[in-house]
Design a protein around this motif. Structure first.
Motif, mmCIF file in Angstrom:
data_model
loop_
_atom_site.group_PDB
_atom_site.id
_atom_site.type_symbol
_atom_site.label_atom_id
_atom_site.label_comp_id
_atom_site.label_asym_id
_atom_site.label_seq_id
_atom_site.Cartn_x
_atom_site.Cartn_y
_atom_site.Cartn_z
ATOM 1 N N THR A 31 95.716 -62.992 50.584
ATOM 2 C CA THR A 31 94.352 -63.424 50.263
ATOM 3 C C THR A 31 93.386 -62.236 50.327
ATOM 4 N N GLU A 87 90.817 -72.526 49.568
ATOM 5 C CA GLU A 87 89.901 -72.760 48.442
ATOM 6 C C GLU A 87 88.975 -71.544 48.303
ATOM 7 N N ARG A 88 88.844 -71.078 47.061
ATOM 8 C CA ARG A 88 87.999 -69.883 46.869
ATOM 9 C C ARG A 88 86.501 -70.226 46.898
ATOM 10 N N LEU A 120 101.018 -74.243 44.161
ATOM 11 C CA LEU A 120 99.939 -73.650 43.359
ATOM 12 C C LEU A 120 99.152 -74.768 42.682
ATOM 13 N N ALA A 133 97.106 -76.398 36.723
ATOM 14 C CA ALA A 133 97.885 -75.152 36.768
ATOM 15 C C ALA A 133 99.213 -75.317 36.043
ATOM 16 N N ASP A 145 95.877 -74.124 41.616
ATOM 17 C CA ASP A 145 94.702 -73.278 41.367
ATOM 18 C C ASP A 145 94.076 -73.502 39.996
ATOM 19 N N VAL A 191 97.306 -73.825 47.426
ATOM 20 C CA VAL A 191 96.230 -72.965 46.898
ATOM 21 C C VAL A 191 95.367 -73.774 45.936
ATOM 22 N N GLY A 192 94.103 -74.008 46.318
ATOM 23 C CA GLY A 192 93.170 -74.716 45.434
ATOM 24 C C GLY A 192 92.886 -76.121 45.919
ATOM 25 N N SER A 222 96.078 -70.778 35.849
ATOM 26 C CA SER A 222 96.837 -70.348 37.036
ATOM 27 C C SER A 222 97.389 -68.925 36.950
#
Ligand code: FAD
Length: 431
Positions: free
Chosen positions: A145, A34-35, A159, A304, A161, A10-11, A165
């Motif tokens: 998600t 990825e956001r 993680l 994170a 992120d 994540v990220g 985090s």
């Protein structure tokens, strides 16, 4: 049945991309979420990328990566209102292969780096926010998600992120960070002709310079400013602990304007055009703020996990190293078919035995010390400037008399003793 991966990362910052790259290279089926619209679109960094840790992931990356300038000079300015004591090092060897470090613009660099993970076989999905980890029987088995049917499953979730985090927090791995554990940095990218940059910073083509700013750059608040040369832009920024901003009732953008207009800095950036304005948090609590980094089916890496060495402005390199160690651990776990916390603890041990853990331990009390005793920044740096001005002014006074005057101006014997004690304390938290 939703698709299952060996690992979900994540990220897509330096930590996540390094991890996904090495996992895919090792033959794992890996999903990188990825956001942002693309990797780097949400990422902020002053811009120094450390060659060694990047080469540990991609050897000779500098032959093709979108880099700005190899850094050949590092300067440090201890600033007062109208003066600065400056020191540093310039070495032409840093401008030749294999180089030391580079300035980069993350929006370009992260995209390229993520592309390398994709080339190895990682599946990158952008514009996807991970809302939470899916936990079954005390084990992380996937993520939920914001996409329709957005559940994805994996043997391990990494993680990466970034600072804060929320995902690690929701697993109970760390508490809510306090204002004296996180810095807020604001920065601008300023457009300036490359030839002007080279003239102003005494550089040749394809040479770069970094300047770290202390003291009046942050109005004496614990923190630093920076001015870095890119190809045809400058990165200028300032960061202080949130607790400092709150205590001094200063808004971050006011501090950035203050640095940009400082008489020691203004001439470097004169005539430049703002191109981008960015703000981001930096985890600066160090060793004491680190939470749990491993659980059943889950590993935490990079910001994170609070892996930043604030004293040496290192973060991306700690992130990449942690991502690499996480990948190595997941591949080992895959081979053993065991994704328990006990098995994944290999990551924590490796991290703490490496320069990452050792440096975090070395400076474990420094942020707290300098936050608690602000005199280092708001009194001793102005004192240093005054002493330099007196010593270097040629006015007919003998050098011995100047020395005596400088020492007398420090104050009473009690004040001198206090400074000596402070210097010993500073040495103790930095040694
Ligand atoms: P990040 O780079 O923050 O990446 C995290 C990624 O996760 C982001 O792409 C984000 O969009 C994504 N994400 C977050 N939440 C989710 C979610 N729920 N779902 C999906 N995706 C998510 N370090 C240096 O080495 N050199 C420097 O010169 C330097 N200067 C700095 C200057 C500033 C102003 C700042 C703010 C930091 C600086 N740092 C520097 C620190 C460095 O930027 C970080 O340590 C580094 O980026 C950490 O990498 P990371 O991959 O852990 O996190």
């Amino acid at each position: 049945m939703p698709e299952k991966f060996d690992c979900i990362v994540v990220g897509a910052g330096p930590a996540g991309i390094s991890c996904a790259h090495d996992l895919a290279k090792g033959g794992a089926k890996v999903l990188l979420l990825e956001r942002g619209e693309y990797p780097g679109s949400k990422n902020v960094m002053g811009g120094v990328l450390y060659r060694q840790m990047m080469e540990d992931v991609i050897p000779e990356f500098y032959k093709e990566a979108p880099l700005e300038r190899p850094v050949v000079e590092q300067r440090f300015m201890m600033m007062d209102k109208e003066s600065a004591v400056t020191f540093g090092y310039k070495g032409l060897e840093w401008g030749r292969e294999p180089y030391n470090n580079f300035t980069v613009l993350r929006a370009k660099f992260d995209q390229w780096f993520a592309g390398k993970a994709v080339e190895q076989g990682a599946l990158l999905v952008n514009e996807t926010v991970v809302l939470e980890c899916i936990v079954e029987d005390g084990k992380v088995v996937g993520v939920r998600t914001d996409r329709p049917d957005g559940e994805v499953y994996a043997d391990v979730v990494v993680l990466a992120d970034g600072v804060n985090s929320l995902l690690a927090k929701s697993l109970g791995f760390h508490k809510e960070y306090q204002p004296d554990e996180v810095a807020l940095a604001t920065m601008e990218i300023l457009k300036l002709d490359s030839k002007i940059i080279e003239d102003r910073f005494n550089l040749e083509k394809n040479q770069g310079c970094t300047i770290e700013l202390f003291g009046d750059a942050t109005k004496g608040i614990l923190g630093t400013g920076f001015l870095y040369t890119n190809k045809d832009t400058l990165s200028i920024g300032v960061g202080t602990l949130l607790s400092g901003l709150i205590k001094h009732k200063i808004r971050p953008y006011e501090l950035l304007e203050y640095v940009k207009n400082h008489p020691m800095i203004r001439p470097y950036i004169q005539g430049s055009e703002p191109q981008e304005y960015l703000a981001h948090l930096i985890p600066e609590g160090g060793y004491h703020s680190m939470g749990k980094v491993v659980g059943n089916g889950v590993i935490v890496v990079g910001d994170a996990a609070q892996l930043v060495n604030a004293i040496h402005r290192e973060g991306s390199n700690l992130a990449m190293t942690s991502g690499r160690f996480a990948a190595e651990t997941v591949l080992m776990a895959k081979q053993a078919g065991d994704f328990s916390e006990k098995m994944l603890d290999h990551y924590r041990k490796k991290l703490m035995d490496s320069f990452v853990g050792q440096d975090l331990k070395k400076y474990k009390d420094s942020t707290h010390h300098f936050d608690k005793f602000p005199q280092y920044f708001d009194q001793y740096i102005p004192m240093m400037n005054k002493a330099a001005s007196q010593m270097f002014t040629v006015d007919g006074m003998s050098k011995r008399d100047k020395q005596k005057k400088i020492i007398k101006d420090i104050g009473t014997p009690k004040q001198k003793l206090k400074i000596a004690r402070d210097m010993i304390k500073a040495w103790k938290v930095m040694k």
